[in-house]
Design a protein around this motif. Structure first.
Motif, PDB file in Angstrom:
ATOM      1  N   ILE A 173      -0.394   2.833  -3.378  1.00  0.00           N
ATOM      2  CA  ILE A 173      -1.182   2.442  -4.551  1.00  0.00           C
ATOM      3  C   ILE A 173      -0.777   3.318  -5.728  1.00  0.00           C
ATOM      4  O   ILE A 173      -0.581   4.519  -5.577  1.00  0.00           O
ATOM      5  CB  ILE A 173      -2.688   2.598  -4.272  1.00  0.00           C
TER       6      ILE A 173
ATOM      7  N   ASP B 225      -0.276  -2.055  -5.456  1.00  0.00           N
ATOM      8  CA  ASP B 225      -1.421  -2.136  -4.547  1.00  0.00           C
ATOM      9  C   ASP B 225      -0.970  -2.757  -3.226  1.00  0.00           C
ATOM     10  O   ASP B 225      -0.407  -3.845  -3.203  1.00  0.00           O
ATOM     11  CB  ASP B 225      -2.525  -2.982  -5.178  1.00  0.00           C
TER      12      ASP B 225
ATOM     13  N   LEU C 111      -6.716  -1.257  -2.314  1.00  0.00           N
ATOM     14  CA  LEU C 111      -7.335  -0.724  -3.530  1.00  0.00           C
ATOM     15  C   LEU C 111      -8.769  -1.209  -3.698  1.00  0.00           C
ATOM     16  O   LEU C 111      -9.625  -0.444  -4.161  1.00  0.00           O
ATOM     17  CB  LEU C 111      -6.506  -1.098  -4.754  1.00  0.00           C
TER      18      LEU C 111
END
Length: 233
Positions: free
Chosen positions: A22, A100, A104
């Motif tokens: 992320i 992501d 997330l």
């Protein structure tokens, strides 16, 4: 050449953290409010044992990278809670997504719940300490012999006092610009009153308005505390 914020952030992630899970662009640049002196705040979350922060100058930007794993961001939340400054949670919740892996949304939910729960209430000991030390500084301000002494003392009090007001009322605090914004968001009338009494000294050399303001804040708490105050050292 200075790249656009999102372009610079993507380039940074791809070059420095290509295997991260992320990546988020936070801060003023994520809101389109960046200026010539702004930096890029980038949160990295990866499956790693490491957690740290590191600074870079790349692509015409100062870049602050905050590297966390799936445990360390929760530990940082608790550190931030003790200081009443939800810095990392705000960065995670209010940011542009650069990368992501699908996790997330759960992390942002944790950040949202953390912020909504608010900071811990102030202990009686903390309040007593504030009554003691703020009035000690206020005496220094009253007795200051020149502008230099008064200004440094007033600056010291103003930071502690604004933080105390927020925390006393169960609000998240902040630092720098974030502290001013938090106070305004909490109570706009009090915010303007606070800066009016500060400017009474900064602009006109008048101490009494600020002294009266401090007395008004602490009066419901018992005012100054000296006789019998005890603190472990």
């Amino acid at each position: 050449m200075r790249l656009l914020p999102e372009n610079a952030s993507m380039k940074f992630v791809n070059e420095k953290f290509p295997t991260c899970d992320i990546a988020l662009l936070a801060g003023s640049a994520s809101r389109g409010e960046d200026t010539e002196t702004s930096d890029l705040d980038i949160v990295i979350i990866e499956d790693s044992q490491r957690s740290y922060r590191e600074s870079f100058i790349l692509y015409g930007w100062k870049i602050e990278a905050f590297i966390h794993n799936y445990n360390s961001y929760l530990k940082q939340f608790e550190i931030d809670r003790s200081k009443a400054r939800p810095i990392l949670a705000n960065m995670i919740l209010y940011s542009k997504v650069l990368k992501d892996n699908g996790k997330l949304s759960d992390i942002r939910l944790m950040a949202k719940e953390f912020i909504e729960n608010g900071p811990p209430p102030l202990s009686d000991e903390f309040i007593k300490a504030s009554r003691y030390f703020i009035y000690d500084l206020l005496d220094d301000f009253v007795d200051s012999k020149n502008d230099e002494e008064a200004l440094l003392t007033l600056n010291n009090i103003s930071l502690q006092l604004s933080d105390f007001i927020l925390r006393l009322n169960g609000q998240w605090s902040g630092r720098g610009k974030g502290l001013a914004r938090a106070l305004k968001e909490f109570d706009e009338k009090l915010y303007y009153q606070f800066f009016d009494v500060l400017n009474s000294y900064y602009k006109f050399g008048k101490k009494q308005p600020f002294i009266d303001f401090v007395y008004d804040i602490y009066k419901p708490l018992g005012g100054a505390l000296f006789d019998g105050y005890k603190q472990n050292i």
